[in-house]
Design a protein around this motif. Sequence first.
Motif, PDB file in Angstrom:
ATOM      1  N   LEU A  72      41.625  26.752  26.882  1.00 23.24           N
ATOM      2  CA  LEU A  72      41.494  27.573  25.679  1.00 23.24           C
ATOM      3  C   LEU A  72      40.431  28.649  25.870  1.00 23.24           C
ATOM      4  N   ASN A  73      39.319  28.307  26.460  1.00 24.29           N
ATOM      5  CA  ASN A  73      38.263  29.298  26.665  1.00 24.29           C
ATOM      6  C   ASN A  73      38.719  30.413  27.599  1.00 24.29           C
ATOM      7  N   GLU A  74      39.447  30.058  28.642  1.00 25.38           N
ATOM      8  CA  GLU A  74      39.979  31.091  29.534  1.00 25.38           C
ATOM      9  C   GLU A  74      40.986  31.968  28.802  1.00 25.38           C
ATOM     10  N   PHE A  75      41.834  31.347  27.978  1.00 25.34           N
ATOM     11  CA  PHE A  75      42.803  32.108  27.194  1.00 25.34           C
ATOM     12  C   PHE A  75      42.093  33.091  26.264  1.00 25.34           C
ATOM     13  N   LEU A  76      41.065  32.628  25.562  1.00 25.44           N
ATOM     14  CA  LEU A  76      40.334  33.500  24.645  1.00 25.44           C
ATOM     15  C   LEU A  76      39.729  34.685  25.386  1.00 25.44           C
ATOM     16  N   GLU A  77      39.224  34.437  26.559  1.00 29.38           N
ATOM     17  CA  GLU A  77      38.635  35.508  27.375  1.00 29.38           C
ATOM     18  C   GLU A  77      39.702  36.517  27.788  1.00 29.38           C
ATOM     19  N   ASP A  78      40.876  36.021  28.180  1.00 31.45           N
ATOM     20  CA  ASP A  78      41.969  36.908  28.611  1.00 31.45           C
ATOM     21  C   ASP A  78      42.617  37.642  27.445  1.00 31.45           C
ATOM     22  N   GLU A  79      42.834  36.941  26.353  1.00 35.59           N
ATOM     23  CA  GLU A  79      43.587  37.494  25.222  1.00 35.59           C
ATOM     24  C   GLU A  79      42.770  38.484  24.387  1.00 35.59           C
ATOM     25  N   PHE A  80      41.474  38.338  24.390  1.00 30.56           N
ATOM     26  CA  PHE A  80      40.608  39.180  23.564  1.00 30.56           C
ATOM     27  C   PHE A  80      39.568  39.896  24.432  1.00 30.56           C
ATOM     28  N   PRO A  81      40.023  40.776  25.325  1.00 29.19           N
ATOM     29  CA  PRO A  81      39.093  41.419  26.268  1.00 29.19           C
ATOM     30  C   PRO A  81      38.108  42.376  25.600  1.00 29.19           C
ATOM     31  N   ASP A  82      38.386  42.816  24.386  1.00 30.28           N
ATOM     32  CA  ASP A  82      37.486  43.745  23.713  1.00 30.28           C
ATOM     33  C   ASP A  82      36.372  43.045  22.942  1.00 30.28           C
ATOM     34  N   SER A  83      36.449  41.719  22.867  1.00 27.68           N
ATOM     35  CA  SER A  83      35.373  40.969  22.218  1.00 27.68           C
ATOM     36  C   SER A  83      34.292  40.669  23.259  1.00 27.68           C
ATOM     37  N   LYS A  84      33.201  40.101  22.808  1.00 27.53           N
ATOM     38  CA  LYS A  84      32.091  39.783  23.709  1.00 27.53           C
ATOM     39  C   LYS A  84      32.570  38.882  24.851  1.00 27.53           C
ATOM     40  N   ALA A  85      32.229  39.239  26.066  1.00 25.23           N
ATOM     41  CA  ALA A  85      32.629  38.460  27.242  1.00 25.23           C
ATOM     42  C   ALA A  85      31.814  37.174  27.347  1.00 25.23           C
ATOM     43  N   LEU A  86      32.494  36.114  27.740  1.00 26.61           N
ATOM     44  CA  LEU A  86      31.817  34.837  27.969  1.00 26.61           C
ATOM     45  C   LEU A  86      31.260  34.745  29.384  1.00 26.61           C
ATOM     46  N   LEU A  87      31.875  35.460  30.298  1.00 30.01           N
ATOM     47  CA  LEU A  87      31.481  35.432  31.713  1.00 30.01           C
ATOM     48  C   LEU A  87      31.015  36.817  32.151  1.00 30.01           C
ATOM     49  N   PRO A  88      30.194  36.892  33.206  1.00 23.97           N
ATOM     50  CA  PRO A  88      29.743  38.194  33.710  1.00 23.97           C
ATOM     51  C   PRO A  88      30.912  39.032  34.228  1.00 23.97           C
ATOM     52  N   LYS A  89      30.720  40.339  34.267  1.00 25.41           N
ATOM     53  CA  LYS A  89      31.759  41.247  34.780  1.00 25.41           C
ATOM     54  C   LYS A  89      31.923  41.128  36.296  1.00 25.41           C
ATOM     55  N   ASP A  90      30.823  40.921  36.988  1.00 27.41           N
ATOM     56  CA  ASP A  90      30.855  40.831  38.455  1.00 27.41           C
ATOM     57  C   ASP A  90      31.650  39.596  38.876  1.00 27.41           C
ATOM     58  N   SER A  91      32.635  39.781  39.740  1.00 22.87           N
ATOM     59  CA  SER A  91      33.524  38.673  40.122  1.00 22.87           C
ATOM     60  C   SER A  91      32.773  37.553  40.850  1.00 22.87           C
ATOM     61  N   PHE A  92      31.767  37.889  41.642  1.00 20.63           N
ATOM     62  CA  PHE A  92      30.996  36.857  42.329  1.00 20.63           C
ATOM     63  C   PHE A  92      30.213  36.025  41.316  1.00 20.63           C
ATOM     64  N   GLU A  93      29.574  36.700  40.360  1.00 24.29           N
ATOM     65  CA  GLU A  93      28.808  35.980  39.338  1.00 24.29           C
ATOM     66  C   GLU A  93      29.728  35.144  38.440  1.00 24.29           C
ATOM     67  N   ARG A  94      30.930  35.675  38.146  1.00 23.45           N
ATOM     68  CA  ARG A  94      31.903  34.884  37.370  1.00 23.45           C
ATOM     69  C   ARG A  94      32.269  33.617  38.126  1.00 23.45           C
ATOM     70  N   ALA A  95      32.478  33.752  39.434  1.00 24.33           N
ATOM     71  CA  ALA A  95      32.816  32.586  40.251  1.00 24.33           C
ATOM     72  C   ALA A  95      31.673  31.568  40.254  1.00 24.33           C
ATOM     73  N   ARG A  96      30.443  32.054  40.305  1.00 17.79           N
ATOM     74  CA  ARG A  96      29.293  31.135  40.258  1.00 17.79           C
ATOM     75  C   ARG A  96      29.256  30.387  38.927  1.00 17.79           C
ATOM     76  N   CYS A  97      29.552  31.077  37.846  1.00 18.80           N
ATOM     77  CA  CYS A  97      29.618  30.410  36.530  1.00 18.80           C
ATOM     78  C   CYS A  97      30.701  29.339  36.547  1.00 18.80           C
ATOM     79  N   ARG A  98      31.838  29.653  37.147  1.00 11.86           N
ATOM     80  CA  ARG A  98      32.936  28.690  37.208  1.00 11.86           C
ATOM     81  C   ARG A  98      32.568  27.477  38.061  1.00 11.86           C
ATOM     82  N   LEU A  99      31.739  27.672  39.082  1.00 15.14           N
ATOM     83  CA  LEU A  99      31.247  26.535  39.862  1.00 15.14           C
ATOM     84  C   LEU A  99      30.443  25.592  38.956  1.00 15.14           C
TER      85      LEU A  99
END
Length: 140
Positions: free
Chosen positions: A94-121
């Motif tokens: 659900l959290n991933e869906f919310l992030e994908d479906e509502f891209p204009d709202s506040k992001a839950l994860l960083p924009k940088d793909s490496f930092e996003r991956a670290r968050c996912r770790l």
Amino acid sequence: MTSVVDANIYPHASGEAEKTVKAHSNNQELVFYAGWFCPFVQRTWLALEEKGLEYEYREVNPYKKEKEFLDINPLGLVPAIVYREKALYESLILNEFLEDEFPDSKALLPKDSFERARCRLWIDYLTKKFTPAFYRIMQA
């Protein structure tokens, strides 16, 4: 050791959580099915609030699941959502869906793909290691 199920669980949120529930009691396109006490619900509830999304909160009693809810999630587990007449469940999904479906709202994860991956770790670690250990302690 057997666990005892408390079927007389307090029926709704209280305190500040109750205020949040009341603020989200109007009909919305995004419907959030929840049990106020569930840490997995809280994971998605926090995401909804952090993103500032409009949603309708509907409390589900885990011991008296209505047919309407079982049609949404046959497993009978919260959290779940219905959006545009389609149902989804499982808090991380659900959290991933919310992030994908509502891209204009506040992001839950960083924009940088490496930092996003670290968050996912960290999310993966908490899901696989911390949460099961926490539940073992709570049920002891």
